[in-house]
Design a protein around this motif. Structure first.
Motif, PDB file in Angstrom:
ATOM      1  N   PRO A  13      -5.721  80.047  64.639  1.00 26.41           N
ATOM      2  CA  PRO A  13      -6.260  78.806  65.197  1.00 26.41           C
ATOM      3  C   PRO A  13      -5.184  78.028  65.960  1.00 26.41           C
ATOM      4  CG  PRO A  13      -6.823  79.026  62.864  1.00 26.41           C
ATOM      5  CD  PRO A  13      -5.869  80.126  63.198  1.00 26.41           C
ATOM      6  N   ARG A  14      -5.615  77.266  66.943  1.00 22.37           N
ATOM      7  CA  ARG A  14      -4.667  76.508  67.775  1.00 22.37           C
ATOM      8  C   ARG A  14      -3.820  75.553  66.940  1.00 22.37           C
ATOM      9  NH1 ARG A  14      -9.351  76.623  70.431  1.00 22.37           N
ATOM     10  NH2 ARG A  14      -9.377  77.958  72.253  1.00 22.37           N
ATOM     11  N   LEU A  15      -4.417  74.941  65.943  1.00 24.60           N
ATOM     12  CA  LEU A  15      -3.670  73.984  65.124  1.00 24.60           C
ATOM     13  C   LEU A  15      -2.523  74.676  64.375  1.00 24.60           C
ATOM     14  CD1 LEU A  15      -3.409  71.072  64.258  1.00 24.60           C
ATOM     15  CD2 LEU A  15      -4.990  71.543  62.378  1.00 24.60           C
ATOM     16  N   ARG A  16      -2.757  75.887  63.871  1.00 23.51           N
ATOM     17  CA  ARG A  16      -1.680  76.632  63.203  1.00 23.51           C
ATOM     18  C   ARG A  16      -0.615  77.064  64.188  1.00 23.51           C
ATOM     19  NH1 ARG A  16      -4.157  80.969  60.286  1.00 23.51           N
ATOM     20  NH2 ARG A  16      -2.100  81.857  60.143  1.00 23.51           N
ATOM     21  N   ARG A  17      -1.026  77.454  65.400  1.00 26.27           N
ATOM     22  CA  ARG A  17      -0.039  77.820  66.417  1.00 26.27           C
ATOM     23  C   ARG A  17       0.780  76.600  66.828  1.00 26.27           C
ATOM     24  NH1 ARG A  17      -3.309  81.370  70.694  1.00 26.27           N
ATOM     25  NH2 ARG A  17      -5.118  80.415  69.733  1.00 26.27           N
ATOM     26  N   PHE A  18       0.122  75.442  66.915  1.00 22.54           N
ATOM     27  CA  PHE A  18       0.822  74.201  67.245  1.00 22.54           C
ATOM     28  C   PHE A  18       1.836  73.859  66.148  1.00 22.54           C
ATOM     29  CE2 PHE A  18       1.159  69.574  66.925  1.00 22.54           C
ATOM     30  CZ  PHE A  18       1.639  69.277  68.189  1.00 22.54           C
ATOM     31  N   ALA A  19       1.421  73.955  64.889  1.00 21.95           N
ATOM     32  CA  ALA A  19       2.327  73.674  63.768  1.00 21.95           C
ATOM     33  C   ALA A  19       3.509  74.648  63.780  1.00 21.95           C
ATOM     34  CB  ALA A  19       1.569  73.755  62.447  1.00 21.95           C
ATOM     35  N   ALA A  69      15.611  88.882  68.666  1.00 20.36           N
ATOM     36  CA  ALA A  69      16.083  89.373  67.374  1.00 20.36           C
ATOM     37  C   ALA A  69      15.011  89.185  66.298  1.00 20.36           C
ATOM     38  CB  ALA A  69      17.370  88.655  66.974  1.00 20.36           C
ATOM     39  N   CYS A  70      14.332  88.064  66.321  1.00 24.20           N
ATOM     40  CA  CYS A  70      13.278  87.816  65.331  1.00 24.20           C
ATOM     41  C   CYS A  70      12.064  88.706  65.565  1.00 24.20           C
ATOM     42  CB  CYS A  70      12.863  86.344  65.354  1.00 24.20           C
ATOM     43  SG  CYS A  70      14.114  85.217  64.722  1.00 24.20           S
ATOM     44  N   TRP A  71      11.618  88.809  66.807  1.00 23.17           N
ATOM     45  CA  TRP A  71      10.435  89.619  67.102  1.00 23.17           C
ATOM     46  C   TRP A  71      10.697  91.092  66.818  1.00 23.17           C
ATOM     47  CZ3 TRP A  71       9.525  87.091  72.515  1.00 23.17           C
ATOM     48  CH2 TRP A  71       8.909  85.853  72.344  1.00 23.17           C
ATOM     49  N   ARG A  72      11.944  91.505  66.939  1.00 25.59           N
ATOM     50  CA  ARG A  72      12.283  92.909  66.702  1.00 25.59           C
ATOM     51  C   ARG A  72      12.097  93.278  65.229  1.00 25.59           C
ATOM     52  NH1 ARG A  72      17.119  96.204  69.296  1.00 25.59           N
ATOM     53  NH2 ARG A  72      16.783  98.115  68.142  1.00 25.59           N
ATOM     54  N   ARG A  73      12.337  92.314  64.354  1.00 32.22           N
ATOM     55  CA  ARG A  73      12.186  92.552  62.914  1.00 32.22           C
ATOM     56  C   ARG A  73      10.802  92.096  62.455  1.00 32.22           C
ATOM     57  NH1 ARG A  73      16.302  89.093  60.548  1.00 32.22           N
ATOM     58  NH2 ARG A  73      16.710  88.365  62.634  1.00 32.22           N
ATOM     59  N   GLY A  74       9.806  92.907  62.680  1.00 31.50           N
ATOM     60  CA  GLY A  74       8.481  92.624  62.156  1.00 31.50           C
ATOM     61  C   GLY A  74       7.593  91.759  63.028  1.00 31.50           C
ATOM     62  N   GLY A  75       8.026  91.416  64.228  1.00 32.26           N
ATOM     63  CA  GLY A  75       7.188  90.643  65.129  1.00 32.26           C
ATOM     64  C   GLY A  75       6.995  89.195  64.722  1.00 32.26           C
ATOM     65  N   THR A  77       9.046  85.275  63.834  1.00 26.66           N
ATOM     66  CA  THR A  77      10.157  84.366  63.585  1.00 26.66           C
ATOM     67  C   THR A  77       9.892  83.738  62.222  1.00 26.66           C
ATOM     68  OG1 THR A  77       8.994  82.528  64.624  1.00 26.66           O
ATOM     69  CG2 THR A  77      10.422  83.854  66.058  1.00 26.66           C
ATOM     70  N   LEU A  78      10.825  82.953  61.702  1.00 26.43           N
ATOM     71  CA  LEU A  78      10.613  82.307  60.407  1.00 26.43           C
ATOM     72  C   LEU A  78       9.363  81.414  60.422  1.00 26.43           C
ATOM     73  CD1 LEU A  78      11.476  81.712  57.517  1.00 26.43           C
ATOM     74  CD2 LEU A  78      13.009  79.954  58.417  1.00 26.43           C
ATOM     75  N   PRO A  79       9.158  80.586  61.462  1.00 28.01           N
ATOM     76  CA  PRO A  79       7.916  79.804  61.480  1.00 28.01           C
ATOM     77  C   PRO A  79       6.657  80.670  61.544  1.00 28.01           C
ATOM     78  CG  PRO A  79       9.518  78.820  62.940  1.00 28.01           C
ATOM     79  CD  PRO A  79      10.085  80.141  62.506  1.00 28.01           C
ATOM     80  N   MET A  80       6.727  81.791  62.243  1.00 29.37           N
ATOM     81  CA  MET A  80       5.571  82.674  62.304  1.00 29.37           C
ATOM     82  C   MET A  80       5.281  83.275  60.930  1.00 29.37           C
ATOM     83  SD  MET A  80       6.358  84.475  65.982  1.00 29.37           S
ATOM     84  CE  MET A  80       4.879  85.463  66.157  1.00 29.37           C
ATOM     85  N   LYS A  81       6.330  83.579  60.160  1.00 27.51           N
ATOM     86  CA  LYS A  81       6.133  84.076  58.795  1.00 27.51           C
ATOM     87  C   LYS A  81       5.497  82.992  57.938  1.00 27.51           C
ATOM     88  CE  LYS A  81       9.963  87.326  58.782  1.00 27.51           C
ATOM     89  NZ  LYS A  81      11.282  87.638  58.239  1.00 27.51           N
ATOM     90  N   THR A  82       5.977  81.766  58.089  1.00 28.66           N
ATOM     91  CA  THR A  82       5.456  80.655  57.302  1.00 28.66           C
ATOM     92  C   THR A  82       3.978  80.423  57.576  1.00 28.66           C
ATOM     93  OG1 THR A  82       7.634  79.613  57.345  1.00 28.66           O
ATOM     94  CG2 THR A  82       5.761  78.196  56.815  1.00 28.66           C
ATOM     95  N   LEU A 163      -1.199  87.632  69.357  1.00 30.07           N
ATOM     96  CA  LEU A 163      -0.820  86.961  68.117  1.00 30.07           C
ATOM     97  C   LEU A 163      -1.951  87.181  67.132  1.00 30.07           C
ATOM     98  CD1 LEU A 163       0.645  83.592  69.410  1.00 30.07           C
ATOM     99  CD2 LEU A 163       1.887  85.560  68.515  1.00 30.07           C
ATOM    100  N   HIS A 164      -1.616  87.629  65.929  1.00 25.66           N
ATOM    101  CA  HIS A 164      -2.627  87.921  64.914  1.00 25.66           C
ATOM    102  C   HIS A 164      -2.531  86.923  63.778  1.00 25.66           C
ATOM    103  CE1 HIS A 164      -3.840  91.733  66.665  1.00 25.66           C
ATOM    104  NE2 HIS A 164      -2.561  91.992  66.860  1.00 25.66           N
ATOM    105  N   ASP A 165      -3.685  86.504  63.301  1.00 22.24           N
ATOM    106  CA  ASP A 165      -3.786  85.655  62.130  1.00 22.24           C
ATOM    107  C   ASP A 165      -3.774  86.561  60.913  1.00 22.24           C
ATOM    108  OD1 ASP A 165      -4.380  83.866  60.145  1.00 22.24           O
ATOM    109  OD2 ASP A 165      -6.190  83.080  61.089  1.00 22.24           O
ATOM    110  N   LEU A 166      -2.657  86.577  60.197  1.00 20.46           N
ATOM    111  CA  LEU A 166      -2.540  87.487  59.057  1.00 20.46           C
ATOM    112  C   LEU A 166      -3.394  87.041  57.872  1.00 20.46           C
ATOM    113  CD1 LEU A 166       1.277  88.254  59.156  1.00 20.46           C
ATOM    114  CD2 LEU A 166      -0.619  89.572  60.104  1.00 20.46           C
TER     115      LEU A 166
END
Length: 171
Positions: A13-19, A69-75, A77-82, A163-166
């Motif tokens: 969702p856009r709100l999660r991408r914004f956050a 460097a972040c995208w290379r390790r699992g696609g 970044t730390l915020p994307m993992k969060t 971008l996938h919503d896990l």
């Protein structure tokens, strides 16, 4: 007996991408601070205006190294993992180096053109307060998500990345 249909990954969702983008900005502050400190130390510059263009290139490269460097390790970044967001190609596979680099480069034109339009509008109207809208320029990448059928960003649509919503794929 019914055959289970594989889950189709959905865009976050856009709100999660914004956050996620806001969190990314906090981390990028540290990246830019450290890269700027390193640049100033190596060049012995005493002012932000000394070697201004060299500093901009150096910071552009530092931010690029961070993302690649972040995208290379699992696609992610730390915020994307969060926020449970992953970057993949359309087939759900990890990206290769050249596509990651192109994605990083294609992230920039739309926000920069928006910033240029804001500056032009400010100059044309004579209302310098319009310059304050420059903080909205990075969020111009969200405009395409209302047009795109899957809600992806324009640079992702052009490159065949997603971008996938896990959270949507977790049972």
């Amino acid at each position: 007996m019914s055959v289970p249909v594989p889950a189709v990954p959905t865009a976050p969702p856009r709100l999660r991408r914004f956050a996620c983008m806001m969190y990314e900005g906090v981390l990028l502050f540290g990246v830019v601070f450290l890269a700027g400190y390193l640049f100033d130390t190596l060049t012995q510059s005493r002012s932000g205006l000394m070697f201004r263009h060299g500093r901009q290139v150096f910071l552009f490269l530092a931010i690029g190294v961070y993302f690649l460097a972040c995208w290379r390790r699992g696609g992610q970044t730390l915020p994307m993992k969060t926020w449970n967001i992953r970057l993949t190609d359309r087939g759900g596979h990890a990206l290769r180096g050249s596509r990651m680099l192109l994605r990083y480069l294609l992230l920039w034109p739309l926000p920069l053109l928006t910033a240029l339009a804001i500056a032009g509008l400010s100059h044309a109207t004579g209302w310098s307060s319009i310059d304050l809208l420059i903080v909205c320029a990075p969020f111009s990448i969200f405009l395409w998500t209302w047009i795109d059928p899957q809600g992806q960003f324009l640079h992702d649509r052009l490159l065949g990345t997603e971008l996938h919503d896990l959270r949507a794929t977790v049972p």
